[in-house]
Design an enzyme around this catalytic site. Structure first.
Site, PDB file in Angstrom:
ATOM      1  N   HIS A 167      12.342  31.918   3.823  1.00 38.39           N
ATOM      2  CA  HIS A 167      13.224  30.746   3.764  1.00 38.39           C
ATOM      3  C   HIS A 167      12.402  29.461   3.709  1.00 38.39           C
ATOM      4  CE1 HIS A 167      17.502  29.234   4.817  1.00 38.39           C
ATOM      5  NE2 HIS A 167      16.869  28.356   4.077  1.00 38.39           N
ATOM      6  N   GLU A 225      17.750  36.244   9.643  1.00 34.65           N
ATOM      7  CA  GLU A 225      16.437  35.610   9.496  1.00 34.65           C
ATOM      8  C   GLU A 225      15.847  35.359  10.869  1.00 34.65           C
ATOM      9  OE1 GLU A 225      16.764  32.182   6.961  1.00 34.65           O
ATOM     10  OE2 GLU A 225      17.839  33.291   5.427  1.00 34.65           O
ATOM     11  N   ARG A 231      21.946  31.350   0.286  1.00 38.40           N
ATOM     12  CA  ARG A 231      22.100  31.869   1.637  1.00 38.40           C
ATOM     13  C   ARG A 231      22.157  33.396   1.561  1.00 38.40           C
ATOM     14  NH1 ARG A 231      20.418  27.844   3.500  1.00 38.40           N
ATOM     15  NH2 ARG A 231      21.471  26.346   4.874  1.00 38.40           N
TER      16      ARG A 231
END
Lengths: 346, 346
Positions: free
Chosen positions: A286, A267, A238
């Site tokens: 991601h 993000e 993360r």
């Protein structure tokens, strides 16, 4: 292990939080349950009479604001491994069971990390940049075998990474909540307070830890200063595990040689971020665990858990809400359903 | 096995063909031999009184033109695995022993190939292109484990590739001069006339064969047409194994999905070549085996062989000049020096 929530009488009422896309292959579930697809603005009313919430939109942070005062559904399942965006005090303290998608992403992420290691060692990112300029410039590369990797996080993703890197001939060590010398997947696992000492010996530091109060900001200026100038940081956990400003400073100063980041504090990574074009930095959106078919796998996992729920059997992947992740399975307990999902989910 | 050349009396006279750089760490050799460093224009006179030629400049094609009419040195050693640029009729037919640097490049090239496979499967080249534009675009990727690789070439480089890909969970098959079912490194090895049939089943086709009359142009339009539209070609052997115009056409037509090329018909790859910017193509400058320290390793290998030469012992890596490569070692012959260099040269 937490008890299973009570089985609902008849057809369970399942609310599915969606954003752009509905989950694929829901017909089997729709035959057995009353399924209602809702978006964030309709989440609050939907929670009032749902038995189950399926957080298909695992990016959403809307649950806390939509949660009913008297407590929501008895079970919330999220289509991700991390639950950091999901948890909030009333959910942690209430009776609701929370389950995650642990297992789906392990092997894909491990392959992704192995690819990033090879990208660094073989200087592929430079090769591709030179190719775009039609420039032929021979360079020497590095061996992967024999290089040292430190995997931070001893959950199933970290373990899959450890196995994969070791199979490529790397020397693997780990850092986790508790010390575990001679771990089969991660070699010698040091406790978290051994992190700084271990960083100095690593050519690659791989972050695969959940985001919790104990791990947030663990890679800060002090940690980066312990890394080798030739070391690379890989983050598939993360974003907030890393203090991004400290990382930018360390990369600019040459404290470390590079970083491959699949996750970020914000993000999508904002366009003005200096991380986009710092030399030696690889930015990906991601996606490390998202192999073709991942959405189907996520639905299958939820369907299996819904079946368990309907029959009053223990759920898989029950999150310890105070720890913020699924506790390691107890291999001595044959009734522990977490035992099933250590390996081979796909 | 060819006999060792006669040991010279006293200090052997060694000519070293160099281009830009001299080989590193030659002091040990200089203590035992009379070493003369020459460039291409001085090669012909140097050959007249040399016992040994060390082709440090393995790119050179000057040897044929400089070779003395009456036959040159008794032994020529080249600092590369391939001898395609070196051989010419008078050398092939004469008594001169030719040795190569087989073994040095095996494991580095195998890692390079594994990196390229991961680059394709994880779409890293697209990620890096998007990063350069500061664009965040999530995509789904592919698994590496379970994908099928066909390795063409059963020498030590092909074998190292097979082992490395299998360790990453890929299903590996091979193509070589002779059929070998159940090969420990390459699975079922088909003979060359089985190539076209095998191409259809491969997600990745890896070329690691020597360039000989039998292999030149083996990947032509007909071969490419047998590959899958999702297949990728990886060439770490020699450029002319592939008919480049046919490859360009196949890539443009979508006959195959991509190619990673480390070697080319003309090197450096000329700037106007369409290969530089065809989608799905990765161009690297003939560097797959060149890890830091490779130059030292090459000199160490030559020094070992020079020591054997001085003591009249059989040389390692003796090239079968008619085949164009070192024949596979005979495991039943304990005196076969080729047995030493199957594994672990570095």
């Amino acid at each position: 292990m937490e008890p299973a929530p009570p089985a609902p009488s008849g057809r369970p009422r399942v609310a599915v939080l969606v954003a752009d896309d509905r989950p694929p292959g829901m017909d089997g579930i729709e035959r057995l349950a009353d399924v209602r697809y809702v978006r964030e603005p309709d989440l609050a009313p939907a929670l009032k009479d749902a038995d189950v919430l399926f957080m298909w939109d695992f990016w959403s942070e809307a649950l806390a604001g939509a949660w009913p005062d008297g407590g929501g559904p008895g079970w919330v399942h999220i289509a991700s491994a991390g639950v950091d965006r999901l948890l909030f005090p009333a959910l942690v303290e209430g009776r609701t069971a929370v389950t995650n998608s642990r297992g789906i992403f392990d092997e894909p992420i491990a392959e992704y990390v192995l690819g990033l290691v090879h990208c660094f060692a073989k200087d592929l990112h430079t090769t591709l940049r030179l190719q775009a300029e039609r420039r032929w410039r021979h360079r020497e590369t590095e061996r992967v075998a024999g290089a040292r990797a430190l995997v931070v996080g001893t959950g199933p993703i970290g373990r899959a990474i450890g196995r994969r890197l070791a199979a490529a001939g790397m020397r693997v060590g780990g850092v986790g909540r508790t010390a575990r010398p001679g771990d089969p997947d991660l070699g010698d696992v040091l406790p978290m307070d051994g992190l700084h000492g271990a960083l100095a010996g690593a050519d690659y530091v791989v972050l695969a830890a959940p985001l919790t109060g104990a791990t947030r900001g663990m890679i800060d200026a002090a940690a980066l200063a312990r890394m080798r100038p030739t070391g690379r940081l890989i983050n598939v956990g993360r974003g907030p595990l890393v203090v991004e400003d400290d990382l930018v400073a360390a990369l600019r100063a040459g404290t470390i040689a590079g970083a491959a980041l699949d996750v970020f504090v914000d993000e999508p990574l904002p366009a003005p971020s200096p991380l986009w074009d710092l030399p030696g930095v690889i930015v990906s959106p991601h996606m490390s665990g998202d192999v073709a078919g991942w959405r189907d796998d996520l639905v299958r996992l939820f369907a299996d858990n819904l079946d368990r729920h309907r029959h009053g059997r223990p759920l898989r992947n029950v999150v310890d809400k105070r720890l913020g992740y699924v506790r390691a399975p107890d291999p001595s307990d044959p009734s522990d359903p977490q035992r099933d999902d250590q390996r081979g989910q796909r």
